[in-house]
Design an enzyme around this catalytic site. Structure first.
Site, PDB file in Angstrom:
ATOM      1  N   LEU A 101       0.895  -1.167   0.242  1.00 36.44           N
ATOM      2  CA  LEU A 101       0.211   0.085   0.028  1.00 36.44           C
ATOM      3  C   LEU A 101       0.957   1.031   0.032  1.00 36.44           C
ATOM      4  CD1 LEU A 101      -2.826  -0.864   2.716  1.00 36.44           C
ATOM      5  CD2 LEU A 101      -3.037  -0.915   0.145  1.00 36.44           C
ATOM      6  N   ASP A 102       0.338   2.401  -0.541  1.00 31.03           N
ATOM      7  CA  ASP A 102       1.165   3.615  -0.504  1.00 31.03           C
ATOM      8  C   ASP A 102       1.402   4.029   0.767  1.00 31.03           C
ATOM      9  OD1 ASP A 102       1.045   3.598  -3.202  1.00 31.03           O
ATOM     10  OD2 ASP A 102      -0.844   4.779  -3.404  1.00 31.03           O
ATOM     11  N   GLY A 103       2.103   4.922   1.151  1.00 30.64           N
ATOM     12  CA  GLY A 103       2.273   5.541   2.403  1.00 30.64           C
ATOM     13  C   GLY A 103       0.971   6.174   3.070  1.00 30.64           C
TER      14      GLY A 103
END
Length: 231
Positions: free
Chosen positions: A100-102
């Site tokens: 997942l993105d930050g």
């Protein structure tokens, strides 16, 4: 990993039972009796109970409720990684099955079983991922059909695979995709002139995020959850 948790994992006992064992002075770490369950043990520690060496065996599988601001890599120069949230022996041997993105929150699956994670991440298996999305602008109803037909992303030669969009409110929706292109959900909404302002993964395949897990908390997967990607 804490020593009492290590005992629970290797002996199949409760935390309370592990505390009793430690008080009995039958647990040794590197040849010394240890009574403090909070003591950390690492992969190279020699832990013995009643003269028997204990080992963590078999592949490991976890679900984590990823908080915002954490990245799904082992090393990052600017942000904390999800692996610092784990109280496990040798967390460096685990990897994320579908990053997942930050700034994206929600369900993250971690394992040291490469074949298992391949069934999640390989496009060939078309594993469904469900996201809750908050948007900057209202969603026109026709977006449902647009996503079902596939969206042309900037820089991509082919349309995205069909995605299921369920509009919950004018600026809220659930989207189900079977791919994992870079920033895919954000790019899909950008392609139809909207902007994602909040993104939370709720489900991967048949595994749903445990709603008892607070952000930053994790738990082992159940046998049934693990088996979902063994087929």
């Amino acid at each position: 990993m804490r020593l009492d948790k290590f005992l629970c994992t290797t002996l199949g006992i409760t935390r309370k039972e592990a505390g009793k064992l430690l008080k009995s002075k039958e647990v040794e770490v590197n040849g010394e009796v240890v009574k403090n369950g909070a003591q950390k043990v690492t992969d190279d520690c020699d832990v013995e109970f009643n003269g028997r060496t204990l080992h963590l065996t078999g592949p490991r599988y976890f679900m984590l409720n990823k908080p915002q601001g954490f990245v799904c890599s082992h090393v990052d120069d600017f942000n904390p990684t999800v692996f610092v949230l784990l109280d496990e022996v040798s967390p460096e041997k685990l990897h994320v099955a579908g990053r997942l993105d930050g700034d994206t929150t929600g369900l993250v699956l971690l394992t040291d079983d490469g074949q298992w994670s391949h069934r999640i991440t390989s496009p060939r298996h078309e594993c469904e991922k469900v996201y809750y999305v908050e948007l900057a602008d209202p969603l026109p109803p026709e977006t449902v059909q647009t996503f079902a037909e596939g969206v042309q992303l900037r820089g991509e030669k082919e349309l995205t695979r069909p995605a299921k969009l369920e509009i919950l409110d004018e600026r809220e929706a659930l989207i189900t995709i079977t791919e994992g292109k870079y920033h895919q959900v954000k790019r899909m909404f950008a392609a139809v002139g909207n902007k994602v302002v909040g993104l939370h993964r709720e489900q991967v395949g048949s595994i749903e995020l445990d709603d008892t897990l607070e952000p930053g908390e994790y738990r082992p997967l159940t046998d049934e959850e693990i088996a979902a990607f063994m087929k």
